[in-house]
Design a protein around this motif. Structure first.
Motif, PDB file in Angstrom:
ATOM      1  N   ASN A   1      -2.432  -1.567  -3.181  1.00  0.00           N
ATOM      2  CA  ASN A   1      -3.759  -0.317  -2.467  1.00  0.00           C
ATOM      3  C   ASN A   1      -5.131  -1.293  -2.245  1.00  0.00           C
ATOM      4  O   ASN A   1      -5.121  -2.044  -1.647  1.00  0.00           O
TER       5      ASN A   1
ATOM      6  N   TRP B   1      -5.862  -2.983   3.070  1.00  0.00           N
ATOM      7  CA  TRP B   1      -6.039  -1.791   2.755  1.00  0.00           C
ATOM      8  C   TRP B   1      -7.626  -1.691   3.683  1.00  0.00           C
ATOM      9  O   TRP B   1      -7.848  -0.314   4.056  1.00  0.00           O
TER      10      TRP B   1
ATOM     11  N   ILE C   1       1.037  -1.154   0.087  1.00  0.00           N
ATOM     12  CA  ILE C   1       0.071  -0.089  -0.033  1.00  0.00           C
ATOM     13  C   ILE C   1       0.853   1.269   0.118  1.00  0.00           C
ATOM     14  O   ILE C   1       1.695   1.519   1.000  1.00  0.00           O
TER      15      ILE C   1
END
Length: 914
Positions: free
Chosen positions: A752, A792, A717
């Motif tokens: 992400n 995430w 991320i």
């Protein structure tokens, strides 16, 4: 006829087992004159007996129920005759007249066996079984009680009697508690509420809904008892917060219905849960040194003391409940004061002396209480035993020694009377400890051996390990070293078995590791590492050191690991295995060199006179100095690094190979130490050696990583994730890190929003990944609930992370060869935070884990990881690959800013080195 049958049962029982009572007063049954049933109807006598029973006037209840039994016998009403006898048993139980109670319930069930099947007969039979189970549990026959209550449950199910099923299931839970089957007790309690989730409270909505339904549709008094049972079992399986909430709910309801007995019993349960929360916070403080945990522990201790006091102040008809409450309060007062005494030098608010008057008052209250005169029962035995054990903790020793001896002797006599062999073993062991405290070694050893023999005859390993430990201490005090070693070794073997069995059955159950487990290992190491230790003693010390490390990890993770192999079982062993063992007054370092046909196992020993306090403080200082790249290396960091090197390795250096791979076996007191930074005055250790730390002491599998067949899952991320708390920044260089690795390792990318817990799980199950690389925030902590990795959408606790990997193992046989956590850190100020790192490594069953001890600049991390995978791609072993990268950072003049240890020393390799 059946009145005669009842007398016959009484006679037979007395002839078989002797009188249960020692008051010298004949049982109530033989005190009453024969009753003429014409005075009133049997049904009226049943009703009057119930009235007196509800009013706690048990002698009068017995009078009327005996009258009812004779009346029904005269009428030939066998069914209701059996009911009256069942009621009689309950009243006798209340008066602790066990022989009469047993005879009455046996006669009741015998009569019911002669009655034809009917709904009424089944209902009364189930009721009688419940009464019989209650008697069996009171006499310490928990297995029989469980079987009896299971039979009652089956009958209630056949009758479609939901209330009966619920009540008998709660009864089963009590028997399972007594047998130590806490998780099964939790499951059966939840089944009583129509919740079937195997005691997994991760989804609390189902439990909340079930409790609300139960509360709305049950009688209030029954609801209080049910909630109390559930709160108790939740405490026993480690769901302390949930237990606390449910018991508070039960307490509120008990107050609403104005039930003093239920209020007192529920307050007692609540006090025990608050005590468990105190022990949890205290344990976390001692692991972490985080002041918030110390404050929390104090808060729960005070709450528990106050709750116990409230419970004891309520007047009830029970003789034993107030005594149990007072004994628990005394135990906490003594334990809390002893803990505060250890805090006095560092905590200005600690004032142990303020509890001395309370302890003295509590002891005097118990000495003048009915405790000494309780008739035989399981509760009476264990209450006396607990009081004796607590008296031994007090400084005013002479009178307390006499009192402890007297109470223990009475407890032993009652255990013999009730033929409770487990209690006999516990009392004998306590008597042995009393004589141990008084340095009467022969009597102490004789009694301890008797306790051990009794425990072994019962296969009670949970008692046997304690008596072996006690025996080892006594042998050591008599300078019988080999006997002491044998006893300690046997004790630890049994303790490991007990812990693992408990963890397999009850994952929420924990020994207090620092109080109950670690001391045995530490004492044993002290004995093995005496100045005259031989090679066998040193080899045994290395095994005990490994076992201690693994025991702490299993305690931390609440699970056991049985698929591990020893470090030195590898076909390609490291060049040396190093065991630093930090004792209270010194540091022992054991170095094990590889075996060969020409060279048998060699273990070298080096002793450094440094206290655990001084060593730990130096380590703590170094770790904080490394957190900031602005801290000067030569004047601030190197002095600590050199001091630690001198303590750990200076004496051993001459016996170590000149180069190669060193494996350090570190327990939790040393796991925060970045070994690579140790400095001999000229070079960092990593400039000479490849370094692996064994955080699990034993390795899950021994297969080398093959870059020709590797396949990776890369997840990271680089934006501000939904799951990140405000303090965590975005990791802007993660994308570069993942792309560089992707160019080297055939891999699947989750970036992400793609890196959700569900997607991660699905990828693990669907593909045979040998490498998993996570570039996201995470934190390692000595609190297992705070050891997390951030996806995430949500944070993944270490327990859940382990479950995801276990689901993979159910579908795929390929092992994970390498797990990399490139952006994690250990919790600030937590001196045992690396337990969390070790926990993640062991939970994933990965061969090797690379992780960071502190959060490093993500730009430099991207470069380090790229270089690391480039090395692996050339077939270089993992330990050598990481060392090569760290050397490059140290000696790279083109990027001198990254020479600071902040950038490279954080990364450690745990597990396999090849």
């Amino acid at each position: 006829m059946v009145y005669s049958l009842l007398l016959l049962y009484l006679t037979r029982l007395r002839n078989a087992v002797g009188l249960f009572l020692f008051t010298g007063i004949p049982p109530v049954l033989s005190q009453l004159n024969p009753i003429t049933p014409s005075i009133q109807s049997a049904a009226q006598s049943i009703t009057q007996g119930r009235t007196y029973y509800a009013a706690k006037e048990y002698q009068q209840a017995i009078h009327f129920w005996r009258q009812a039994a004779q009346g029904y016998e005269t009428q030939g009403d066998t069914l209701h005759h059996a009911q009256a006898l069942s009621y009689l048993s309950l009243a006798y139980q209340k008066l602790h007249q066990w022989t009469d109670a047993d005879a009455a319930i046996t006669a009741s069930l015998t009569l019911l066996d002669t009655v034809a099947e009917s709904t009424e007969r089944s209902r009364l039979y189930a009721q009688a079984l419940n009464h019989q189970g209650r008697l069996e549990l009171a006499l310490g026959r928990a297995e029989s009680a469980l079987a009896t209550w299971k039979q009652a449950t089956q009958i209630y199910q056949q009758l479609d009697d939901d209330i009966g099923v619920t009540g008998s299931r709660f009864n089963q839970a009590q028997a399972m508690e007594a047998l130590g089957f806490y998780r099964r007790a939790c499951q059966i309690s939840l089944q009583a509420l129509q919740v079937d989730n195997h005691c997994n409270l991760s989804e609390s909505g189902e439990l909340d809904a079930a409790i609300n339904t139960f509360t709305q549709h049950s009688q209030p008094a029954f609801t209080v008892v049910g909630l109390r049972h559930l709160g108790n079992v939740l405490r026993l399986v480690g769901h302390w917060q949930e237990s606390n909430l449910i018991l508070q709910q039960a307490l509120d309801l008990a107050a609403q219905i104005d039930s003093p007995s239920n209020q007192s019993a529920t307050l007692f349960s609540l006090g025990k849960t608050e005590y468990a929360l105190y022990r949890q916070a205290k344990d976390l403080w001692e692991r972490s040194n985080i002041i918030a945990n110390r404050k929390t522990a104090k808060k729960w201790a005070i709450k528990s003391l106050n709750t116990y006091q409230q419970a004891a102040a309520i007047n009830t008809d029970s003789t034993t409940l107030p005594l149990e409450v007072q004994l628990h309060r005394l135990r906490l007062l003594i334990e809390f004061q002893q803990w505060l005494q250890t805090l006095e030098k560092t905590d200005t608010t600690a004032n142990p002396a303020e509890f001395t008057p309370q302890i003295q008052s509590q002891v005097e209250t118990l000495l003048s209480s009915p405790l000494a005169n309780l008739p035989p029962s399981k509760i009476a035995i264990y209450s006396r035993l607990t009081f004796a054990q607590e008296l031994l903790q007090l400084p005013q020793y002479d009178p307390n020694f006499s009192h402890a001896l007297n109470y223990s002797q009475t407890a032993f006599n009652q255990a013999k009377t009730l033929k409770n062999q487990r209690a006999e073993s516990e009392v004998l062991g306590t008597l042995g400890h009393i004589y141990e405290q008084n340095q009467q070694w022969k009597d102490a050893q004789d009694l301890t051996h008797q306790a051990l023999g009794s425990a072994q005859s019962l296969d009670a390993e949970d008692l046997a390990y304690k008596w072996l430990w006690q025996s080892g201490r006594i042998y050591w005090q008599q300078q019988q070293k080999e006997n002491a070693i044998h006893a300690y070794d046997a004790s630890i073997n049994l303790l490991d078995s007990v812990r693992r069995n408990l963890l397999a059955i009850n994952p929420g159950v924990q020994f207090s590791f620092l109080d109950d487990v670690r001391p045995i290992y530490q004492e044993f190491l002290q004995i093995l590492l005496q100045p005259d230790a031989n090679l066998d003693h040193l080899s045994q010390a290395t095994r005990i050191s490994e076992a201690l490390q693994l025991a702490e990890l299993e305690d931390f993770l609440r699970c056991s690991f049985t698929n591990l192999v020893s470090i030195d079982q590898n076909e390609n062993p490291p060049d040396a295995i190093i065991y630093p063992i930090l004792l209270e007054d010194r540091l022992e370092v054991l170095v094990k060199l590889p075996q060969s046909e020409s060279s048998p196992e060699n273990v070298y020993r080096y002793t450094t006179q440094v206290s655990a306090k001084d060593f730990s403080q130096t380590l703590y200082d170094l770790r904080h100095q490394l957190d900031d790249p602005k801290n000067p290396v030569n004047t601030l960091i190197l002095p600590s690094a050199q001091k630690l090197y001198n303590w750990l390795l200076q004496s051993a250096q001459a016996d170590l190979p000149q180069t190669g791979t060193l494996v350090f076996v570190l327990d939790s007191t040393l796991q925060n130490l970045p070994i690579s930074i140790l400095h001999d005055g000229q070079h960092y250790l990593v400039e000479t050696y490849n370094i692996t730390v064994s955080l699990g002491s034993q390795l899950p599998n021994l297969n080398p990583l093959s870059p020709t067949h590797w396949q990776g899952l890369l997840a990271g991320i680089h934006k501000k994730a939904e799951s990140y708390p405000p303090k965590l920044p975005a990791l802007s260089s993660v994308w570069e890190e993942l792309q560089q690795i992707h160019n080297t390792v055939p891999s699947q990318l989750l970036e992400n929003q793609q890196f959700t817990q569900t997607n991660f799980r699905n990828q693990l199950i669907d593909h045979p990944f040998s490498v998993i690389h996570l570039a996201t925030h995470g934190e390692f902590s000595s609190d297992v609930t705070k050891t997390v990795i951030y996806a995430w959408d949500k944070k993944i606790p270490v327990e859940k992370f382990g479950q995801l990997l276990q689901q993979r193992e159910q579908n795929r046989s390929e092992p994970i060869q390498l797990l990399v956590l490139s952006a994690c850190q250990t919790a600030s100020g937590d001196k045992r935070a690396a337990l969390g790192l070790a926990g993640v490594a062991l939970r994933t069953n990965a061969s090797s884990t690379v992780a960071s001890l502190w959060r490093v600049s993500d730009n430099s991390t991207a470069q380090l990881m790229d270089d690391f995978y480039q090395q692996l791609n050339q077939g270089i072993p993992k330990a050598e690959a990481l060392a090569n990268v760290q050397r490059k950072f140290i000696n790279n003049p083109d990027n001198s800013s990254h020479q600071h240890p902040y950038y490279w020393a954080a990364f450690i390799l745990a597990g396999n080195w090849f």
